[in-house]
Design a protein around this motif. Structure first.
Motif, short mmCIF file in Angstrom:
data_model
loop_
_atom_site.label_atom_id
_atom_site.label_comp_id
_atom_site.label_asym_id
_atom_site.label_seq_id
_atom_site.Cartn_x
_atom_site.Cartn_y
_atom_site.Cartn_z
N ASP A 109 34.29 53.25 -12.40
CA ASP A 109 33.71 53.59 -11.10
C ASP A 109 33.33 55.07 -10.99
O ASP A 109 32.57 55.44 -10.08
CB ASP A 109 34.67 53.25 -9.97
N GLN A 112 29.60 55.15 -11.29
CA GLN A 112 28.95 54.45 -10.19
C GLN A 112 29.13 55.19 -8.87
O GLN A 112 28.29 55.09 -7.98
CB GLN A 112 29.50 53.03 -10.10
N GLU A 113 30.21 55.95 -8.74
CA GLU A 113 30.45 56.73 -7.52
C GLU A 113 29.77 58.10 -7.57
O GLU A 113 29.85 58.87 -6.63
CB GLU A 113 31.95 56.92 -7.31
#
Length: 334
Positions: A109, A112-113
């Motif tokens: 993540d 993606q973050e």
């Protein structure tokens, strides 16, 4: 107040757009580059990462995830990564799976973050099918160092473990050894399979004797090597021992000495890794030197190419051949 791009441009006698191009990794004239480096150093200027992220949707940050960041064995890999990322003006941030009680899959993540532009995972443990499938299915830039299970859809970099053991067996054969025992590694380490395969294949290739009792497992510790050597000596009959890492070789060496054997007069012993102590013990250890720095460079080069979406991006398993280091732990029988 913190210095700005405008301050850097004024001191370097150039435009703000030129400063911006330089900070974003685009080429500028050599004399301008030197002036900008000098101005940035003098002003102690640091780019605003958050502002860059808002404008470009990029952070210029690479995340390095190691299963245990305190493991000194990884230092060569990290230096290789830093050399390449620094040359492309990327910063590195480091995460330890052990310290955070997280697996590699928990760090996906981060890209993606928007916290990092890409990830390099460093681990020599066997990777889960779940992780490999997730990486295949997502488009974020990721490179694996260590186990990649020969996956052609993921860029992974590792030492050619099978070749390293092959080189050790062939070296022992060249100096007259035909009866060679082997200490394998733990089952949860990916290299164990390849190093064991290298041992068996080399024996077959050279027509050397294979005995099942001449293969004993270990946990790759000195204690594990000591216990494995004790087990092997119950059967005997071999003239040389290949330990699948240096720690077990050192343990085996101590066991042999304590039981009244001499190395290399009674047994030749070789290891794998070329850890620092390998050249300080007695006798100094013949071993295989892992190309850790080169592995880091190759992983970082691959990640930079993926992040830049260049045409030469290859999703493949890259194996780098290690180097045989001959010292004093082997006897020439010829």
């Amino acid at each position: 107040m913190n210095p700005t791009i405008k301050d850097v441009a004024r001191l370097a006698r150039t435009s703000k757009s030129t400063v911006s191009r330089y900070l974003n990794g685009q080429p500028v004239k050599k004399n301008t580059e030197e002036a900008l480096k000098s101005a940035i150093k003098e002003l102690d200027y640091h780019p605003n990462i958050n502002a860059r992220r808002l404008v470009q949707s990029r952070t210029q940050v690479v995340g390095i995830v190691a299963d245990d960041i305190s493991n000194n064995f990884y230092s060569g890999i990290l230096r290789g990564i830093e050399k390449v990322t620094n040359a492309h003006r990327y910063h590195c941030v480091y995460y330890s799976g052990t310290s955070n009680h997280q697996s590699e899959i928990d760090f996906l993540d981060l890209v993606q973050e928007g916290q990092v532009d890409g990830l390099i995972f460093i681990s020599f443990s066997k990777r889960s099918q779940e992780l490999l499938e997730r990486i295949r299915d997502i488009t974020i830039p990721i490179v694996l160092v260590g186990d990649g299970e020969a996956d052609q859809q993921i860029l992974s970099v590792d030492v050619d473990n099978q070749y390293g053991i092959h080189e050790l067996i062939h070296y022992l054969h060249r100096i007259g050894h035909e009866k060679v025992a082997f200490i394998a590694g733990p089952n949860d380490i990916a290299a164990t399979e390849y190093r064991t395969k290298g041992y068996k294949n080399a024996l077959e290739e050279l027509g050397l004797e294979y005995k099942r009792e001449w293969i004993v497992g270990s946990d790759w510790s000195k204690e594990g090597g000591y216990k494995a050597m004790k087990e092997l000596l119950k059967f005997g009959g071999f003239t040389a021992l290949v330990a699948s890492n240096d720690e077990t070789a050192i343990g085996a060496l101590l066991c042999a000495h304590e039981l009244g054997f001499r190395v290399p007069q009674d047994f030749s012993i070789v290891g794998f890794d070329d850890i620092e102590i390998a050249r300080w013990i007695y006798p100094t250890l013949t071993t295989i030197r892992q190309p850790l720095y080169e592995m880091g460079e190759k992983a970082a080069d691959g990640l930079i190419n993926i992040m830049k979406n260049t045409d030469e991006v290859m999703k493949e398993r890259v194996l780098i051949r290690p180097e045989l280091i001959v010292r004093n732990s082997c006897k020439n029988l010829l």
